[in-house]
Design a protein around this motif. Structure first.
Motif, PDB file in Angstrom:
ATOM      1  N   THR A  10      -7.225  -1.070   9.133  1.00 46.20           N
ATOM      2  CA  THR A  10      -6.471  -0.545   8.007  1.00 46.20           C
ATOM      3  C   THR A  10      -4.995  -0.533   8.367  1.00 46.20           C
TER       4      THR A  10
ATOM      5  N   SER B 163      -5.215   5.909   0.204  1.00 45.35           N
ATOM      6  CA  SER B 163      -4.779   6.759   1.312  1.00 45.35           C
ATOM      7  C   SER B 163      -3.767   7.810   0.884  1.00 45.35           C
TER       8      SER B 163
ATOM      9  N   ARG C 110      -4.748  -9.499   5.557  1.00 42.44           N
ATOM     10  CA  ARG C 110      -5.502  -8.270   5.734  1.00 42.44           C
ATOM     11  C   ARG C 110      -5.912  -8.102   7.192  1.00 42.44           C
TER      12      ARG C 110
ATOM     13  N   GLU D 126       0.813  -1.208   0.000  1.00 36.59           N
ATOM     14  CA  GLU D 126       0.000   0.000   0.000  1.00 36.59           C
ATOM     15  C   GLU D 126       0.848   1.260   0.000  1.00 36.59           C
TER      16      GLU D 126
END
Length: 504
Positions: A477, A49, A500, A13
């Motif tokens: 998250t 994000s 996750r 990410e």
């Protein structure tokens, strides 16, 4: 044989958005396969994000004035070089295959000649811009032989270098008169034209600082720019910096940098002649355990790429001969001394993955991936002939710091007790199945309770997140997870991308 295979990539990410490309890389055939068209553009989009400043956002998400990414692809039907590291011309191909493969190869339009570049598969296409509107050109040089220097033939158009090799530049952005691409380079360039009209974009082998005396490319018409009259919209060039992830933090002023790798290699140089290789040795093959150098994860290193011969930074060539383009897979590196005061070919402080090896001093910081890292000359026929090598990135064990504190002595007797040992029906917890792994490479292959094992770098311990979670279970998250502290260890919680979930 007509088979297909699906590849799935789990992009972290925090990976920076950027312009990249992919191509065939079968050692020994890379040049032939890439030269035959097995390449394409790969855009890494930002994570939800991540946000850009508004002036960059307008460029990178421009639905009204945006231009598709451009792949510059080299077609050379005349053959190149000699039998050692050249490829066949059209006539030679026909002569060697006509007995086995019937060919009827004819070039219908010979106007560009037999040695030319196309843009997205088209010869001399037109790119449409609008007067006074800054627009982003995302360009990929999908070449493994020549280098190109692009010039917009109009004084009314200005160029600003925003990103190179998929990484944003720091401020101020570099104003360009021409755009230089060595083999495999990518560049995001903002262009703004103040006059309407049609202007050619050409490539010259004699413009500015050259990376060699012999493999530049001349082409009068690479593509054309058609600038439409203003519709009233005015967009200036961007002036804001893009946010950078931690793994691309500035290393130029770092004081904890190790010069050279674990075995002391400080210079990586390509050797030519009849025995192409890296630091005097041809590519040994994969899995042979022979490495140019090895490095530790989470350690900053400084290396020199090529020997520091004299270069002519203002003229058409190099007094020290032709430098080979050094390409490094996986880990970008930051240029400390690029030996190019103009910054047009190499800019000090920028992050690259391919540069001319003319004595560039660079620093890199492997923080995530362990294993073998390919380095090679991006003159792909050189790479096929042995000008390739491997680095090894390892999770190095860190010994516990020494202590001079004395072991306390005591004469206190051990207390006795007649209290019975309490009984319990609670089951004895199972041992952590991840604890059997002793390195970061093997830890990631294990699992427990359906979750991937996690390697703790500070303690060099492999553990199961589900067996050590406390308040780390709550975040959902990655950002919230990393902002939470594990009560049992006192360290930040860790995010498991495969499962996750957040773990201690």
């Amino acid at each position: 044989n007509g088979d297909t295979h699906d590849y799935v990539y789990n992009i972290p990410e925090e990976h920076l958005m950027g312009t990249h490309w992919y191509h065939a890389h079968h050692h020994g055939s890379t040049s032939m396969q890439v030269g035959s068209g097995m390449a394409g553009i790969l855009l890494v989009e930002p994570h939800e994000s991540y946000s850009l400043p508004s002036d960059l956002e307008d460029l990178y998400n421009d639905a009204e004035y945006g231009v598709p990414p451009m792949l510059f692809f080299h077609h050379q039907l005349t053959g190149f070089g000699n039998g050692l590291f050249g490829w066949l011309s059209q006539e030679e191909l026909l002569q060697q295959t006509e007995n086995n493969v019937p060919l009827n190869l004819n070039i219908l339009n010979t106007s560009p000649g037999l040695d030319f570049y196309s843009v997205n598969g088209q010869y001399n296409p037109t790119v449409t811009l609008t007067q006074n509107v800054a627009t982003l050109l995302r360009m990929v040089h999908g070449g493994g032989n020549k280098h190109i220097t692009l010039t917009v033939n109009s004084n009314s158009c200005s160029l600003l270098l925003i990103s190179r090799d998929g990484v944003f530049h720091s401020l101020p952005y570099l104003s360009l008169q021409s755009i230089h691409f060595i083999q495999g380079t990518r560049a995001d360039v903002a262009i703004r034209c103040t006059e309407a009209g049609t202007f050619s974009v050409s490539s010259s082998s004699t413009v500015g600082l050259q990376v060699s005396t012999g493999n530049g490319h001349d082409q009068t018409n690479m593509f054309e720019i058609e600038v439409l009259p203003s519709d009233g919209t005015v967009r200036e060039m961007p002036t804001s910096a893009a946010p950078m992830p931690d793994y691309l933090a500035n290393l130029r002023n770092a004081d904890d940098v190790v010069v050279g790798g674990r075995t002391g290699v400080q210079v990586v140089a390509f050797n030519g002649g009849a025995n192409l290789g890296v630091n005097g040795a041809p590519f040994p093959g994969f899995g042979e355990g022979s490495y140019v150098e090895s490095f530790c994860l989470d350690t900053k290193y400084e290396m020199q790429l090529g020997n520091r011969g004299n270069i002519n930074v203002n003229g058409p060539g190099l007094s020290a001969g032709t430098p080979h383009p050094y390409h490094q897979h996986i880990n970008h590196f930051q240029v400390v001394d690029g030996r190019d005061p103009s910054g047009h070919v190499i800019r000090d402080g920028e992050w690259r993955d391919v540069v001319p090896a003319w004595g560039v001093v660079m620093r890199f910081y492997p923080v995530r991936f362990t294993g073998e890292v390919v380095i090679h000359c991006h003159m792909l026929q050189h790479e096929d002939q042995g000008m390739m090598g491997l680095y090894l990135i390892e999770q190095c064990s860190t010994p516990a710091p020494p202590t001079d504190a004395p072991i306390p002595e005591t004469n206190e007797p051990v207390p006795e007790t007649d209290a019975p040992i309490p009984e319990t029906d609670a089951p004895v917890p199972d041992a952590d199945p991840c604890s059997q792994f002793t390195s970061g490479m093997t830890c990631g292959t294990g699992s427990c309770d359906g979750t991937r094992c996690v390697w703790e770098r500070t303690t060099s311990v492999c553990s199961c997140p589900s067996m050590t979670t406390d308040q780390c279970e709550e975040p959902t998250t990655q950002q919230d997870c990393q902002a939470t502290t594990c009560a049992t260890s006192g360290r930040p919680c860790r995010w498991d991308r495969m499962g996750r979930r957040c773990g201690c």
